[in-house]
Design a protein around this motif. Structure first.
Motif, PDB file in Angstrom:
ATOM      1  N   THR A   4       1.192   7.802   2.111  1.00 39.89           N
ATOM      2  CA  THR A   4       2.278   7.358   1.229  1.00 39.89           C
ATOM      3  C   THR A   4       3.529   7.016   2.038  1.00 39.89           C
ATOM      4  OG1 THR A   4       2.872   9.668   0.759  1.00 39.89           O
ATOM      5  CG2 THR A   4       1.461   8.549  -0.844  1.00 39.89           C
ATOM      6  N   ILE A   7       2.880   3.653   3.707  1.00 41.39           N
ATOM      7  CA  ILE A   7       3.034   2.576   2.727  1.00 41.39           C
ATOM      8  C   ILE A   7       4.515   2.279   2.510  1.00 41.39           C
ATOM      9  CG2 ILE A   7       2.767   1.993   0.273  1.00 41.39           C
ATOM     10  CD1 ILE A   7       0.032   3.473   0.388  1.00 41.39           C
ATOM     11  N   TYR A  10       5.956   0.431   5.494  1.00 41.03           N
ATOM     12  CA  TYR A  10       5.460  -0.940   5.550  1.00 41.03           C
ATOM     13  C   TYR A  10       6.165  -1.806   4.508  1.00 41.03           C
ATOM     14  CZ  TYR A  10       2.315  -4.904   5.685  1.00 41.03           C
ATOM     15  OH  TYR A  10       1.807  -6.167   5.795  1.00 41.03           O
ATOM     16  N   ARG A  11       6.322  -1.283   3.306  1.00 40.02           N
ATOM     17  CA  ARG A  11       6.968  -2.048   2.235  1.00 40.02           C
ATOM     18  C   ARG A  11       8.451  -2.264   2.514  1.00 40.02           C
ATOM     19  NH1 ARG A  11       3.703  -2.642  -2.514  1.00 40.02           N
ATOM     20  NH2 ARG A  11       5.607  -3.025  -3.672  1.00 40.02           N
ATOM     21  N   LEU A  20      -0.710   1.640   9.526  1.00 43.01           N
ATOM     22  CA  LEU A  20      -0.988   1.774   8.097  1.00 43.01           C
ATOM     23  C   LEU A  20      -2.492   1.797   7.842  1.00 43.01           C
ATOM     24  CD1 LEU A  20      -0.120   1.771   5.104  1.00 43.01           C
ATOM     25  CD2 LEU A  20      -0.020  -0.727   5.253  1.00 43.01           C
ATOM     26  N   ASP A 118       6.283   0.441  -6.358  1.00 41.99           N
ATOM     27  CA  ASP A 118       6.579   0.245  -4.938  1.00 41.99           C
ATOM     28  C   ASP A 118       5.768   1.165  -4.030  1.00 41.99           C
ATOM     29  OD1 ASP A 118       8.359  -1.777  -5.454  1.00 41.99           O
ATOM     30  OD2 ASP A 118      10.132  -0.496  -5.365  1.00 41.99           O
ATOM     31  N   MET A 121      -0.395  -0.038  -2.762  1.00 47.92           N
ATOM     32  CA  MET A 121      -0.754  -0.907  -1.635  1.00 47.92           C
ATOM     33  C   MET A 121      -2.176  -1.403  -1.829  1.00 47.92           C
ATOM     34  SD  MET A 121       0.099  -2.357   1.266  1.00 47.92           S
ATOM     35  CE  MET A 121       1.668  -1.584   1.568  1.00 47.92           C
TER      36      MET A 121
END
Length: 150
Positions: A4, A7, A10-11, A20, A118, A121
């Motif tokens: 998490t 993710i 990365y976002r 990731l 958000d 993924m």
């Protein structure tokens, strides 16, 4: 750092794609099973109850996977099905990609924590994520090579 967190990084634009994917492969994920009373987003028609729950979008079968039971509960509640039992299997992301995807009928990826906005993924069926023989981007390249004139 857990999946998490990877993710989220990365976002936000500061994560590393290889890290990731590596964390995804090392993470034990909860994969819900279809039920006898019929899940609308279940496995393809004809699959028996107890298969891995998935949805099809854009010609890709997306297996649902969750990083924790709370994420699965949010998914169930978002579907209006929070009051029923949700059987699931726990398996490593690597097993999903290396053993389940090759057994799937057609292009298959994994959708992680899909009810978390958000925090969700997608891990699509492309090179570097799924085995090369099942990567849609390599399959298209191979199809183009066969049609090329020398």
């Amino acid at each position: 750092m857990g999946l998490t967190e990877q993710i989220a990084r990365y976002r936000e634009g500061s994560g590393d794609p290889a890290s990731l994917v590596g964390e995804f492969r090392r993470t034990a994920l909860l994969v819900p099973l279809t039920t006898a009373d019929g899940d609308e987003d279940a496995s393809p028609p004809g699959d028996a109850a107890g298969g891995l729950m998935a949805a099809v979008s854009g010609g890709i079968r997306w297996l649902y996977a969750f990083t924790e039971e709370e994420a699965l509960v949010r998914f169930a509640q978002a579907r209006g099905e929070g009051g029923r039992d949700w059987p699931y299997l726990a398996m490593l992301g690597a097993r999903l990609m290396d053993a389940v995807v090759p057994e799937s009928d057609g292009p298959t990826g994994v959708a992680v924590n899909v009810a978390d906005g958000d925090g969700a993924m997608l891990f699509p069926p492309v090179a570097g994520i799924v085995p090369d023989a099942f990567a849609v981007d390599l399959r298209q390249d191979a199809d183009n090579d066969r049609g090329a004139v020398a």
